[in-house]
Design a protein around this motif. Structure first.
Motif, mmCIF file in Angstrom:
data_model
loop_
_atom_site.group_PDB
_atom_site.id
_atom_site.type_symbol
_atom_site.label_atom_id
_atom_site.label_comp_id
_atom_site.label_asym_id
_atom_site.label_seq_id
_atom_site.Cartn_x
_atom_site.Cartn_y
_atom_site.Cartn_z
ATOM 1 N N SER A 80 -15.120 -3.347 14.558
ATOM 2 C CA SER A 80 -13.703 -2.977 14.794
ATOM 3 C C SER A 80 -13.492 -1.657 14.989
ATOM 4 O O SER A 80 -12.714 -1.236 16.014
ATOM 5 C CB SER A 80 -12.952 -3.687 13.636
ATOM 6 O OG SER A 80 -13.057 -4.983 13.388
ATOM 7 N N GLY A 84 -12.796 -1.502 18.706
ATOM 8 C CA GLY A 84 -11.224 -1.587 18.366
ATOM 9 C C GLY A 84 -10.239 -1.128 19.674
ATOM 10 O O GLY A 84 -9.214 -1.615 19.899
ATOM 11 N N GLY A 88 -8.312 -4.323 20.078
ATOM 12 C CA GLY A 88 -7.173 -4.129 19.497
ATOM 13 C C GLY A 88 -6.053 -4.465 20.170
ATOM 14 O O GLY A 88 -5.271 -5.045 20.281
#
Length: 462
Positions: A80, A84, A88
């Protein structure tokens, strides 16, 4: 390994519900459109019949999907952190576009049939169907970027960031092929579930108009879409050979290079230690024809690549064969339906109906097998060629991950087992009979009530 098993378990449970809801939402839009166009009550009855099932499937899909987002932070924090800035925003776009669209119109679709005009309700149904397709688009863009990363740069903190425009990231090399292949798989999954339900009720009552209609529509989908899916799968395989050759070689079981044409290995037992397939049953040169469209085209072998980049070959080898085998079984059912339709025995062929019932879960098994092929075949990387799975997990102690894995298994089998049992109960009830003409009447005048959801005029006429 425990974190991987946990994510594999939860994503496999989750994936079956979007696979149904994507196809079922479009099916509902078609049913309502035919109802409004023709005025035939059989379409109205089928719409209400499958609407209840869609509502349950959609809810289970949402609940099971939320868990996956949390696992990115709990079990895969390194992934992540590094991916990310790419992952994301793409997942955020899915929420802002697809999920908001679905949630905004879902209530109108489920509860507004007697509260809004016919056109507005049909528009809401179409928007929910469109939302499921947009959701699939963003999620598959994310997954495809992890398979074939493009348009990225790596900053000083070691994070993947956009190198400029987002378009190369969104439309990465494998995305169009994966999107088409997965959406067609969702349509076929729904078609075979609908066909199995229709066949089940035809075995009990061959005169039920709702069962006849849903079975006929499902078999048309099987006959027309399965060949398209085979072509789409072939093109997806060629794209994968270009960008992820190790995955394709593992799928095919090609440990050794084939300078004069690779065989197509039908069955066997891959042995990565000895780099060969034991007891193989193969057709000479057919592998090269499929992958290169040339009998004599040379193909490399897994031994041409470092062993630490090999995926778990037996898993990929067998999951791929399960997917392909079920695909050809679907094609056989579709062709069989065309023969019975031509002979005028589509609703009377009991062996056809029994086969359709048996094939009911085939789409679900095939999409999970395909997902396993895609994801396990990408190993040992989370971002292919750039970030290994061993570098992606959170610094958690094994007992903590094991405890959460056990909790997920227990809760999922209890909650989703109850949900699946309820779905089967709904499907076991036959659709309402009758075909009252709705013409240009509003819903309420046509006899559609919120309590029953059936065509009152049809139920009186039998």
């Amino acid at each position: 390994m425990l974190a991987r098993i946990q994510f594999a378990f939860t994503v496999s449970f989750h994936f079956i519900f979007p696979a149904i809801s994507i196809g079922l939402a479009s099916f509902l839009a078609v049913l309502e459109g035919l109802w409004l166009k023709t005025g035939k009550g059989v379409y109205a009855n089928l719409f209400r019949y499958w609407l209840k099932i869609f509502a349950v499937v959609f809810g289970m899909g949402v609940v099971s999907g939320v868990v996956l987002s949390y696992q990115f932070g709990t079990n895969w924090s390194e992934f992540s952190y590094r991916a990310g800035p790419i992952i994301g925003p793409l997942m955020g776009y899915e929420v802002m576009t697809a999920f908001f669209l679905e949630a905004g119109f879902l209530g109108v679709m489920l509860f507004g049939i007697n509260k809004v005009g016919r056109r507005l309700h049909f528009f809401a149904t179409c928007m929910v169907a469109l939302g499921t397709l947009i959701s699939a688009t963003w999620i598959l863009s994310v997954n495809s970027w992890m398979q074939t990363p493009a348009g990225y740069a790596i900053n000083d903190a070691g994070q993947f960031v956009p190198a400029g425009s987002w378009w190369p990231i969104v439309f990465n090399p494998s995305f169009p092929y994966r999107l088409v292949h997965t959406v067609l798989a969702a349509f076929l999954t729904t078609a075979f579930i609908v066909g199995a339900v229709g066949a089940w009720h035809l075995l009990k009552d061959r005169t039920n108009p709702g069962a006849r209609k849903m079975f006929s529509m499902a078999m048309w989908m099987a006959a027309l879409v399965t060949p398209l899916q085979i072509v789409a799968g072939d093109q997806h395989g060629l794209n994968t050979l270009e960008h992820q050759p190790v995955k394709v070689l593992a799928m095919e079981g090609d440990y050794q290079p084939s300078p004069e044409g690779a065989p197509l290995i039908l069955f066997g037992f891959p042995d990565s230690e000895e780099a060969r397939v034991r007891y193989e049953v193969a057709i000479p040169k057919l592998g090269s024809l499929i992958l290169k469209h040339d009998f004599d085209a040379p193909l490399p072998g897994l031994i041409d690549f470092p062993r630490d980049q090999w995926p778990p070959v037996p898993i990929v080898f067998w999951s791929f064969r399960i997917m392909v085998g079920l695909g050809f079984a679907m094609l056989a059912i579709g062709l069989w339906s065309l023969v019975t339709r031509w002979r005028g025995t589509l609703y009377d062929s009991r062996w056809m109906h029994r086969a359709a019932v048996v094939m009911g879960p085939s789409g679900l098994v095939a999409v999970i097998a395909g997902w396993v092929t895609t994801e396990v075949g990408r190993q040992p990387f989370t971002v292919y060629g750039l970030m290994r799975t061993a570098e992606s997990h959170s610094p958690l102690a094994a007992p903590a991950v094991a405890a959460s894995l056990i909790a997920f298994v227990v809760v999922y089998f209890f909650v989703f087992g109850a949900g699946i049992y309820y779905l089967l109960r709904l499907m076991s009830k036959p659709p309402q009979r009758g075909e009252a003409l709705l013409a240009n009447q509003p819903h309420r005048a046509a006899g559609i009530t919120p309590a029953s959801g059936v065509d009152a005029a049809s139920s009186k006429g039998g």
